[in-house]
Design a protein around this motif. Structure first.
Motif, PDB file in Angstrom:
ATOM      1  N   THR A  95      17.809   5.134-100.684  1.00 18.90           N
ATOM      2  CA  THR A  95      17.835   5.234 -99.219  1.00 18.90           C
ATOM      3  C   THR A  95      17.478   3.928 -98.537  1.00 18.90           C
ATOM      4  O   THR A  95      17.733   3.757 -97.342  1.00 18.90           O
ATOM      5  CB  THR A  95      16.843   6.308 -98.753  1.00 18.90           C
ATOM      6  OG1 THR A  95      15.501   5.888 -99.085  1.00 18.90           O
ATOM      7  CG2 THR A  95      17.134   7.661 -99.412  1.00 18.90           C
ATOM      8  N   LEU A  96      16.828   3.012 -99.289  1.00 17.30           N
ATOM      9  CA  LEU A  96      16.277   1.768 -98.740  1.00 17.30           C
ATOM     10  C   LEU A  96      15.243   2.061 -97.657  1.00 17.30           C
ATOM     11  O   LEU A  96      15.030   1.269 -96.737  1.00 17.30           O
ATOM     12  CB  LEU A  96      17.389   0.855 -98.210  1.00 17.30           C
ATOM     13  CG  LEU A  96      18.342   0.348 -99.284  1.00 17.30           C
ATOM     14  CD1 LEU A  96      19.460  -0.491 -98.675  1.00 17.30           C
ATOM     15  CD2 LEU A  96      17.603  -0.469-100.351  1.00 17.30           C
ATOM     16  N   GLY A  97      14.605   3.224 -97.786  1.00 17.09           N
ATOM     17  CA  GLY A  97      13.533   3.627 -96.879  1.00 17.09           C
ATOM     18  C   GLY A  97      12.203   3.679 -97.600  1.00 17.09           C
ATOM     19  O   GLY A  97      12.101   3.376 -98.789  1.00 17.09           O
ATOM     20  N   ILE A  98      11.157   4.041 -96.863  1.00 27.23           N
ATOM     21  CA  ILE A  98       9.813   4.129 -97.427  1.00 27.23           C
ATOM     22  C   ILE A  98       9.358   5.579 -97.443  1.00 27.23           C
ATOM     23  O   ILE A  98       9.817   6.401 -96.649  1.00 27.23           O
ATOM     24  CB  ILE A  98       8.809   3.256 -96.647  1.00 27.23           C
ATOM     25  CG1 ILE A  98       8.823   3.618 -95.156  1.00 27.23           C
ATOM     26  CG2 ILE A  98       9.116   1.782 -96.841  1.00 27.23           C
ATOM     27  CD1 ILE A  98       7.820   2.835 -94.323  1.00 27.23           C
ATOM     28  N   SER A  99       8.452   5.892 -98.353  1.00 26.93           N
ATOM     29  CA  SER A  99       7.937   7.246 -98.517  1.00 26.93           C
ATOM     30  C   SER A  99       6.871   7.540 -97.472  1.00 26.93           C
ATOM     31  O   SER A  99       5.928   6.764 -97.283  1.00 26.93           O
ATOM     32  CB  SER A  99       7.347   7.408 -99.922  1.00 26.93           C
ATOM     33  OG  SER A  99       6.500   8.525 -99.999  1.00 26.93           O
ATOM     34  N   MET A 100       7.000   8.691 -96.801  1.00 24.19           N
ATOM     35  CA  MET A 100       5.999   9.078 -95.809  1.00 24.19           C
ATOM     36  C   MET A 100       4.668   9.408 -96.481  1.00 24.19           C
ATOM     37  O   MET A 100       3.603   9.132 -95.925  1.00 24.19           O
ATOM     38  CB  MET A 100       6.492  10.279 -94.998  1.00 24.19           C
ATOM     39  CG  MET A 100       7.645   9.964 -94.051  1.00 24.19           C
ATOM     40  SD  MET A 100       7.281   8.596 -92.928  1.00 24.19           S
ATOM     41  CE  MET A 100       8.072   7.237 -93.780  1.00 24.19           C
ATOM     42  N   THR A 101       4.739   9.966 -97.668  1.00 26.25           N
ATOM     43  CA  THR A 101       3.500  10.270 -98.397  1.00 26.25           C
ATOM     44  C   THR A 101       2.744   8.995 -98.718  1.00 26.25           C
ATOM     45  O   THR A 101       1.520   8.896 -98.504  1.00 26.25           O
ATOM     46  CB  THR A 101       3.815  11.036 -99.696  1.00 26.25           C
ATOM     47  OG1 THR A 101       4.468  12.262 -99.372  1.00 26.25           O
ATOM     48  CG2 THR A 101       2.534  11.344-100.460  1.00 26.25           C
ATOM     49  N   GLN A 102       3.455   7.995 -99.221  1.00 25.05           N
ATOM     50  CA  GLN A 102       2.809   6.720 -99.540  1.00 25.05           C
ATOM     51  C   GLN A 102       2.315   6.018 -98.294  1.00 25.05           C
ATOM     52  O   GLN A 102       1.264   5.372 -98.308  1.00 25.05           O
ATOM     53  CB  GLN A 102       3.777   5.831-100.321  1.00 25.05           C
ATOM     54  CG  GLN A 102       4.039   6.334-101.739  1.00 25.05           C
ATOM     55  CD  GLN A 102       5.141   5.575-102.447  1.00 25.05           C
ATOM     56  OE1 GLN A 102       6.153   5.230-101.845  1.00 25.05           O
ATOM     57  NE2 GLN A 102       4.961   5.326-103.738  1.00 25.05           N
ATOM     58  N   LEU A 103       3.058   6.142 -97.211  1.00 24.68           N
ATOM     59  CA  LEU A 103       2.622   5.545 -95.948  1.00 24.68           C
ATOM     60  C   LEU A 103       1.312   6.174 -95.483  1.00 24.68           C
ATOM     61  O   LEU A 103       0.343   5.471 -95.173  1.00 24.68           O
ATOM     62  CB  LEU A 103       3.705   5.724 -94.883  1.00 24.68           C
ATOM     63  CG  LEU A 103       3.319   5.387 -93.434  1.00 24.68           C
ATOM     64  CD1 LEU A 103       2.845   3.939 -93.324  1.00 24.68           C
ATOM     65  CD2 LEU A 103       4.484   5.643 -92.491  1.00 24.68           C
ATOM     66  N   GLU A 104       1.266   7.504 -95.429  1.00 27.72           N
ATOM     67  CA  GLU A 104       0.066   8.184 -94.947  1.00 27.72           C
ATOM     68  C   GLU A 104      -1.128   7.913 -95.850  1.00 27.72           C
ATOM     69  O   GLU A 104      -2.256   7.740 -95.368  1.00 27.72           O
ATOM     70  CB  GLU A 104       0.340   9.679 -94.842  1.00 27.72           C
ATOM     71  CG  GLU A 104       1.327  10.031 -93.729  1.00 27.72           C
ATOM     72  CD  GLU A 104       1.687  11.505 -93.708  1.00 27.72           C
ATOM     73  OE1 GLU A 104       1.780  12.109 -94.791  1.00 27.72           O
ATOM     74  OE2 GLU A 104       1.864  12.046 -92.599  1.00 27.72           O
ATOM     75  N   ASP A 125      16.101   5.139 -91.646  1.00 24.49           N
ATOM     76  CA  ASP A 125      15.633   6.087 -90.644  1.00 24.49           C
ATOM     77  C   ASP A 125      14.113   5.967 -90.573  1.00 24.49           C
ATOM     78  O   ASP A 125      13.409   6.315 -91.528  1.00 24.49           O
ATOM     79  CB  ASP A 125      16.039   7.506 -91.043  1.00 24.49           C
ATOM     80  CG  ASP A 125      15.636   8.554 -90.002  1.00 24.49           C
ATOM     81  OD1 ASP A 125      14.893   8.206 -89.063  1.00 24.49           O
ATOM     82  OD2 ASP A 125      16.046   9.721 -90.145  1.00 24.49           O
ATOM     83  N   ILE A 126      13.602   5.457 -89.458  1.00 22.11           N
ATOM     84  CA  ILE A 126      12.158   5.221 -89.376  1.00 22.11           C
ATOM     85  C   ILE A 126      11.469   6.131 -88.359  1.00 22.11           C
ATOM     86  O   ILE A 126      10.310   5.895 -88.011  1.00 22.11           O
ATOM     87  CB  ILE A 126      11.855   3.746 -89.055  1.00 22.11           C
ATOM     88  CG1 ILE A 126      12.370   3.354 -87.663  1.00 22.11           C
ATOM     89  CG2 ILE A 126      12.430   2.825 -90.122  1.00 22.11           C
ATOM     90  CD1 ILE A 126      11.902   1.969 -87.227  1.00 22.11           C
ATOM     91  N   ASP A 127      12.139   7.170 -87.903  1.00 21.48           N
ATOM     92  CA  ASP A 127      11.526   8.079 -86.936  1.00 21.48           C
ATOM     93  C   ASP A 127      10.187   8.610 -87.434  1.00 21.48           C
ATOM     94  O   ASP A 127       9.176   8.573 -86.717  1.00 21.48           O
ATOM     95  CB  ASP A 127      12.455   9.256 -86.632  1.00 21.48           C
ATOM     96  CG  ASP A 127      13.592   8.871 -85.686  1.00 21.48           C
ATOM     97  OD1 ASP A 127      13.480   7.819 -85.030  1.00 21.48           O
ATOM     98  OD2 ASP A 127      14.588   9.609 -85.611  1.00 21.48           O
ATOM     99  N   ALA A 128      10.176   9.121 -88.665  1.00 19.08           N
ATOM    100  CA  ALA A 128       8.948   9.708 -89.214  1.00 19.08           C
ATOM    101  C   ALA A 128       7.870   8.654 -89.393  1.00 19.08           C
ATOM    102  O   ALA A 128       6.685   8.893 -89.099  1.00 19.08           O
ATOM    103  CB  ALA A 128       9.254  10.401 -90.537  1.00 19.08           C
TER     104      ALA A 128
END
Length: 377
Positions: A95-104, A125-128
């Motif tokens: 996805t070339l995105g980041i994990s919300m779990t890892q972010l939090e 997609d960076i909304d979250a």
């Protein structure tokens, strides 16, 4: 030999830029306005804008900045120069995105900001991510240096969005960047600091324009084939030769090179390029990249689940990058593992099998001729 890529600018625009430099050197001043938008600030580079933003924030030494774990080395150096602690966030290769779990899980009381970097021309997609950041009162810095597509203006809740028009970027002005602010207080502070910077000598920009013309000539197919042949018989590394041409801020002391404002000629070139940009170029590039990707197994694809990919560059993953590069070059395709100066911050070993690893990437030219060359690989 099919070149790995050409600069996204015409000879005509480059000669106009030289004309802007000559006019400035002879004292002919022409007012320049990049956009009728008070929230936009032109800078010398994204590095400059990032440095100004961190200076404006005035974070205490030891404060934590969350960062997408893959970026150019200079961005990590700038963080270090402000005595901040960079905490890397892994990038998902699909996805070339980041994990919300890892972010939090990475947010602590010392976390003050987050730098989200879009890679390879893809827009994640960076909304979250922005929602989580705002819940924790983090400053959101969006790095779109590789993601300019003419339509995306950045996330509306990002405090600052940075676009690059450096030498190898989409719609290049050879040097230059635009910062778009959704935070008026931050904009005011950054603008004040930027206004205090010395203006870069016009001759420096003029030299870069001549270098860009040389690169455009060299990357014409005939001349590029001759250059590759010369490098082979002379025992020179083509990657090293080209790197000497394309590095925006060569050398170790990046801070002394980025703390300038663009000269008037550079600003006029940015204005010219902004006004003449056509989305059709992006559409064509995507179509060519899609035709190449259809020839590649899913296991080699990077960003295949990213719906906003515009393929500024086209990386594929390989278990043996050197072998793949050699095979492609034998077929007349100048693939390389060094089309980008991206590095990884943090642990060398990936945390999951889906994490993007830059060490095994091979970059393909985005050209129609590549499709036929891929058969049999």
């Amino acid at each position: 030999m099919i070149p790995r890529g050409r600069l996204d600018i015409t000879f005509s625009s480059l000669f106009k830029g030289i004309g802007f430099c000559v006019a400035e050197l002879f004292g002919i001043r022409v007012p320049e306005t990049l956009e009728d938008d008070e929230n936009v600030l032109p800078c010398l580079s994204v590095r400059t804008g990032f440095d100004l933003t961190l200076r404006s924030l005035g974070l205490e030494p030891g404060s934590v900045l969350l960062m997408t774990n893959i970026n150019i080395p200079d961005m990590f150096s700038i963080v270090g120069s402000h005595q901040l602690v960079a905490i890397p966030l892994p990038v998902n290769k699909h996805t070339l995105g980041i994990s919300m779990t890892q972010l939090e899980d990475s947010i602590t009381s010392g976390t003050k900001a987050i730098l989200i970097t879009h890679l390879f021309g893809a827009i994640m997609d960076i909304d979250a991510a922005v929602k989580v950041a705002k819940l924790h009162n983090l400053i959101v810095i969006e790095d779109c240096a590789q993601a300019f597509n003419g339509t995306y203006k950045g996330h509306p809740q990002a405090d600052v969005v940075m676009f690059s028009f450096g030498l190898i970027k989409t719609n290049t002005s050879v040097t230059g960047a635009l910062l778009r602010f959704n935070n008026r207080e931050l904009h005011s502070k950054v603008k004040m600091l930027n206004d205090q910077l010395p203006v870069q000598n016009t001759r420096v920009y003029l030299k870069k324009l001549f270098k860009a013309i040389a690169i455009q000539v060299i990357t014409l197919k005939l001349f590029y084939t001759l250059l590759c042949y010369y490098c082979r018989i002379a025992g020179k590394d083509i990657d090293v030769v080209l790197a000497g041409f394309t590095r925006g801020f060569p050398g170790a002391d990046v801070m002394s090179k980025i703390r300038f404002r663009p000269c008037t000629a550079n600003l006029r070139m940015m204005q010219l390029r902004a006004r003449n940009f056509s989305i059709d170029r992006i559409t064509l590039r995507k179509a060519v990249a899609d035709s190449i990707i259809r020839m590649i197994p899913d296991s080699m694809k990077i960003g295949r689940l990213n719906a906003g990919h515009t393929y500024w560059v086209l990386p594929v993953v390989s278990e043996n990058p050197e072998e793949l590069i050699n095979n492609l070059r034998k077929k007349g395709v100048d693939a390389t593992a060094k089309a980008s100066s991206l590095v990884k911050c943090g642990a060398l070993a990936p945390s999951t099998e889906d994490e993007l690893v830059v060490d095994n990437l091979v970059y393909l030219p985005v050209a129609h001729e590549v499709v036929n060359k891929l058969s049999g690989l």
